[in-house]
Design a protein around this motif. Structure first.
Motif, PDB file in Angstrom:
ATOM      1  N   ALA A 106       0.840  -1.201   0.000  1.00 55.73           N
ATOM      2  CA  ALA A 106       0.000   0.000   0.000  1.00 55.73           C
ATOM      3  C   ALA A 106       0.880   1.259   0.000  1.00 55.73           C
ATOM      4  O   ALA A 106       0.606   2.209  -0.743  1.00 55.73           O
ATOM      5  N   LEU A 107       1.948   1.241   0.784  1.00 55.55           N
ATOM      6  CA  LEU A 107       2.862   2.397   0.820  1.00 55.55           C
ATOM      7  C   LEU A 107       3.592   2.532  -0.512  1.00 55.55           C
ATOM      8  O   LEU A 107       3.849   3.640  -0.994  1.00 55.55           O
ATOM      9  N   GLU A 108       3.911   1.393  -1.128  1.00 57.75           N
ATOM     10  CA  GLU A 108       4.590   1.402  -2.430  1.00 57.75           C
ATOM     11  C   GLU A 108       3.653   1.977  -3.495  1.00 57.75           C
ATOM     12  O   GLU A 108       4.041   2.840  -4.283  1.00 57.75           O
ATOM     13  N   LYS A 109       2.388   1.503  -3.476  1.00 55.41           N
ATOM     14  CA  LYS A 109       1.426   1.982  -4.477  1.00 55.41           C
ATOM     15  C   LYS A 109       1.147   3.473  -4.316  1.00 55.41           C
ATOM     16  O   LYS A 109       0.853   4.172  -5.285  1.00 55.41           O
ATOM     17  N   ALA A 110       1.222   3.959  -3.074  1.00 52.09           N
ATOM     18  CA  ALA A 110       0.978   5.382  -2.810  1.00 52.09           C
ATOM     19  C   ALA A 110       2.203   6.224  -3.160  1.00 52.09           C
ATOM     20  O   ALA A 110       2.183   7.454  -3.033  1.00 52.09           O
ATOM     21  N   GLY A 111       3.286   5.575  -3.583  1.00 48.03           N
ATOM     22  CA  GLY A 111       4.492   6.312  -3.992  1.00 48.03           C
ATOM     23  C   GLY A 111       5.334   6.776  -2.821  1.00 48.03           C
ATOM     24  O   GLY A 111       6.237   7.600  -2.983  1.00 48.03           O
ATOM     25  N   VAL A 112       5.073   6.243  -1.625  1.00 51.58           N
ATOM     26  CA  VAL A 112       5.814   6.692  -0.439  1.00 51.58           C
ATOM     27  C   VAL A 112       7.176   5.996  -0.356  1.00 51.58           C
ATOM     28  O   VAL A 112       8.171   6.606   0.015  1.00 51.58           O
ATOM     29  N   ILE A 113       7.202   4.692  -0.696  1.00 54.80           N
ATOM     30  CA  ILE A 113       8.447   3.917  -0.565  1.00 54.80           C
ATOM     31  C   ILE A 113       8.678   3.096  -1.840  1.00 54.80           C
ATOM     32  O   ILE A 113       7.762   2.923  -2.652  1.00 54.80           O
ATOM     33  N   THR A 114       9.892   2.590  -1.969  1.00 52.70           N
ATOM     34  CA  THR A 114      10.140   1.556  -2.972  1.00 52.70           C
ATOM     35  C   THR A 114      10.433   0.257  -2.203  1.00 52.70           C
ATOM     36  O   THR A 114      10.938   0.296  -1.071  1.00 52.70           O
ATOM     37  N   VAL A 115      10.080  -0.870  -2.830  1.00 50.77           N
ATOM     38  CA  VAL A 115      10.200  -2.161  -2.135  1.00 50.77           C
ATOM     39  C   VAL A 115      10.947  -3.159  -3.020  1.00 50.77           C
ATOM     40  O   VAL A 115      10.679  -3.250  -4.220  1.00 50.77           O
ATOM     41  N   THR A 116      11.880  -3.877  -2.415  1.00 51.87           N
ATOM     42  CA  THR A 116      12.491  -5.025  -3.101  1.00 51.87           C
ATOM     43  C   THR A 116      12.031  -6.286  -2.380  1.00 51.87           C
ATOM     44  O   THR A 116      12.158  -6.378  -1.154  1.00 51.87           O
ATOM     45  N   ARG A 117      11.487  -7.214  -3.161  1.00 50.97           N
ATOM     46  CA  ARG A 117      11.017  -8.477  -2.567  1.00 50.97           C
ATOM     47  C   ARG A 117      12.007  -9.582  -2.923  1.00 50.97           C
ATOM     48  O   ARG A 117      12.043 -10.060  -4.054  1.00 50.97           O
ATOM     49  N   VAL A 118      12.821  -9.977  -1.952  1.00 45.40           N
ATOM     50  CA  VAL A 118      13.831 -11.014  -2.180  1.00 45.40           C
ATOM     51  C   VAL A 118      13.137 -12.371  -2.315  1.00 45.40           C
ATOM     52  O   VAL A 118      12.201 -12.678  -1.574  1.00 45.40           O
ATOM     53  N   VAL A 119      13.617 -13.157  -3.269  1.00 46.13           N
ATOM     54  CA  VAL A 119      12.959 -14.424  -3.598  1.00 46.13           C
ATOM     55  C   VAL A 119      13.618 -15.581  -2.831  1.00 46.13           C
ATOM     56  O   VAL A 119      14.849 -15.665  -2.752  1.00 46.13           O
ATOM     57  N   SER A 120      12.799 -16.449  -2.272  1.00 41.74           N
ATOM     58  CA  SER A 120      13.305 -17.580  -1.495  1.00 41.74           C
ATOM     59  C   SER A 120      13.654 -18.755  -2.412  1.00 41.74           C
ATOM     60  O   SER A 120      13.187 -18.828  -3.555  1.00 41.74           O
ATOM     61  N   ASP A 121      14.453 -19.671  -1.868  1.00 42.60           N
ATOM     62  CA  ASP A 121      14.783 -20.894  -2.610  1.00 42.60           C
ATOM     63  C   ASP A 121      14.338 -22.081  -1.759  1.00 42.60           C
ATOM     64  O   ASP A 121      14.890 -22.304  -0.674  1.00 42.60           O
ATOM     65  N   ALA A 122      13.338 -22.807  -2.221  1.00 46.77           N
ATOM     66  CA  ALA A 122      12.771 -23.966  -1.509  1.00 46.77           C
ATOM     67  C   ALA A 122      12.337 -23.612  -0.080  1.00 46.77           C
ATOM     68  O   ALA A 122      12.366 -24.445   0.814  1.00 46.77           O
ATOM     69  N   GLY A 123      12.001 -22.344   0.127  1.00 46.59           N
ATOM     70  CA  GLY A 123      11.476 -21.931   1.434  1.00 46.59           C
ATOM     71  C   GLY A 123      12.460 -21.165   2.290  1.00 46.59           C
ATOM     72  O   GLY A 123      12.126 -20.758   3.406  1.00 46.59           O
ATOM     73  N   TYR A 124      13.683 -20.984   1.788  1.00 49.85           N
ATOM     74  CA  TYR A 124      14.721 -20.331   2.589  1.00 49.85           C
ATOM     75  C   TYR A 124      15.237 -19.062   1.899  1.00 49.85           C
ATOM     76  O   TYR A 124      15.402 -19.041   0.678  1.00 49.85           O
ATOM     77  N   ILE A 125      15.527 -18.055   2.708  1.00 50.44           N
ATOM     78  CA  ILE A 125      16.117 -16.815   2.197  1.00 50.44           C
ATOM     79  C   ILE A 125      17.622 -16.873   2.415  1.00 50.44           C
ATOM     80  O   ILE A 125      18.088 -17.166   3.525  1.00 50.44           O
ATOM     81  N   ASP A 126      18.358 -16.587   1.356  1.00 55.47           N
ATOM     82  CA  ASP A 126      19.816 -16.551   1.440  1.00 55.47           C
ATOM     83  C   ASP A 126      20.231 -15.172   1.988  1.00 55.47           C
ATOM     84  O   ASP A 126      19.895 -14.152   1.385  1.00 55.47           O
ATOM     85  N   PRO A 127      20.948 -15.127   3.105  1.00 54.03           N
ATOM     86  CA  PRO A 127      21.369 -13.829   3.661  1.00 54.03           C
ATOM     87  C   PRO A 127      22.087 -12.962   2.631  1.00 54.03           C
ATOM     88  O   PRO A 127      21.964 -11.730   2.647  1.00 54.03           O
ATOM     89  N   GLU A 128      22.822 -13.608   1.722  1.00 55.31           N
ATOM     90  CA  GLU A 128      23.548 -12.822   0.711  1.00 55.31           C
ATOM     91  C   GLU A 128      22.598 -12.114  -0.249  1.00 55.31           C
ATOM     92  O   GLU A 128      22.934 -11.073  -0.817  1.00 55.31           O
ATOM     93  N   ALA A 129      21.415 -12.673  -0.430  1.00 52.12           N
ATOM     94  CA  ALA A 129      20.422 -12.019  -1.290  1.00 52.12           C
ATOM     95  C   ALA A 129      19.908 -10.751  -0.616  1.00 52.12           C
ATOM     96  O   ALA A 129      19.611  -9.749  -1.282  1.00 52.12           O
TER      97      ALA A 129
END
Ligand SMILES: Cc1ncc(COP(=O)(O)O)c(C=O)c1O
Length: 382
Positions: A106-129
């Protein structure tokens, strides 16, 4: 009923929780106030005791850093909307529940923030990502500790160090981990920690908390009465009252307090291991039955008690959930589990999966009843 929907809310609650609720409701369910009558002071003490218990349990800096909320969503919204500034960049992941995804979107759509959505691999997020997504404008990294669809536990200790190194705030959603995966705020630099009291801490619905570390300064989003300091024209600046307006859930906190004590006694590791051992039976059944699949990578040591099953073609999770409920008296949770991004990622959108989540009181017999019901329902269909 065989209740295997503990990831939504735990049931039943431990006996001491029911007793504490009953006792509080009958003896001290007044509106808390520091300068009030005896019952008001007793109600205030229940809140204070809850903050102390939380602070000890999670190793926080001080009891007053614990804001009592009405659920996890409440704490996450308070954290996100309270710290975001116009022009900020925020990092999140594809594992999130809508209680993080929606306020950010909602904040992104309102132009307040930008968002990066990091993609998981088999359910896990890589800290390096996460490291790779950081920019000079990143003010907040907001993510789950344990994914509510897949049950996978994320490496928050490593990620916290990366986020702290970059000078951003780290918000952790511990909805599925608080009470089963130890979190030590003294060792892990988490700035904002939100969770419900009604899942693995075994309190009643209507409870939760947000820890606000010394680097985070959320703005209040609910201003009003605080049970003291009435002369001030604006919200008193002292924590936690700065972020708590209105009559709190005293009754719920009495139950939560008893829930936390019970979890301490049983031990978080033992509780998680019990749930994961039960899920292992579901995994074994899944592997032996063609057409069924476990969503995400099954690594018992990095799992909480929630497991999603991808159902065979020709069947829908909704249908299966309804038959389990109506014909077998078994409660599980079909669908998207308020987490559409991960279902898109694992190609289970829009029908979702069949989520099984045992709790402390679930037994091997419960799981055996579930898999035998699934075998019966699917016989002849696949
Ligand atoms: C990962 C996660 N975050 C947030 C929530 C929201 O919790 P609540 O319903 O207490 O607001 C849930 C609820 O299932 C969840 O699983």
């Amino acid at each position: 009923m065989i209740y295997l929907d503990n990831a939504a809310t735990s049931f039943p609650k431990p006996e001491p929780v029911y007793l504490a609720l009953d006792q509080c409701a009958r003896t001290s369910l007044a509106n808390p106030g520091r300068a009030g009558h005896k019952m008001a002071v007793a109600a205030e003490r229940t809140l204070d005791d809850t903050r102390h218990a939380l602070n000890q349990f999670f190793g926080g800096e001080a009891p007053e850093r614990w804001v009592l909320t009405f659920n996890c969503t409440d704490g996450l919204n308070l954290a996100i909307k309270g710290v975001i500034q116009s022009g900020d960049h925020v990092i999140t992941t594809d594992l999130e529940h809508n209680s993080i995804s929606r306020p950010l979107r909602a904040l992104e759509k309102a132009g307040v923030i930008t968002v990066t959505r990091v993609v998981s691999d088999a359910g896990y997020i890589d800290p390096e990502a996460i490291r790779g997504a950081l920019t000079p404008k990143t003010s907040l990294v907001a993510m789950t500790h344990a994914a509510n669809v897949l049950g996978t536990v994320q490496p928050i200790e490593e990620i916290a160090a990366i986020v702290r190194g970059a000078g951003a705030l780290y918000l952790v959603d511990a909805a599925q981990s608080a009470g089963v995966v130890p979190i030590d705020l003294k060792r892990t630099p988490i700035d904002l920690l939100a969770f419900p009291g009604h899942k693995s801490l075994y309190g009643p619905t209507g409870t939760g908390a947000l820890y606000v570390g010394p680097r985070a300064h959320p703005r209040p989003w609910r201003e009003g009465g605080t049970g003291g300091d009435s002369s001030s024209e604006t919200q008193p600046e002292a924590m936690p009252f700065f972020l708590e307006g209105g009559t709190p859930n005293v009754l719920g906190c009495a139950g939560l307090l008893a829930g936390i004590a019970w979890v301490r006694e049983r031990g978080q590791d033992a509780l998680r291991e019990h749930e994961v051992a039960l899920l292992q039976r579901v995994v074994d059944w899944t592997e032996a039955n063609a057409g069924w699949q476990v969503a995400g990578r099954w690594e018992p040591s990095k799992h909480v008690g929630a497991l999603s099953l991808i159902v065979p073609e020709g069947l829908s999770p909704q249908e299966l959930g309804a038959i389990l409920d109506s014909s077998f008296d078994i409660a599980v949770r079909p669908g998207l589990h308020c987490a559409p991004y991960i279902h898109r990622r694992i190609s289970s959108f829009p029908d979702g999966t069949l989520r099984v989540s045992p709790g402390a009181f679930s037994t091997e017999a419960d799981i055996d009843a579930l898999v035998s019901a699934l075998t019966e329902i699917t016989a002849g269909v696949i």
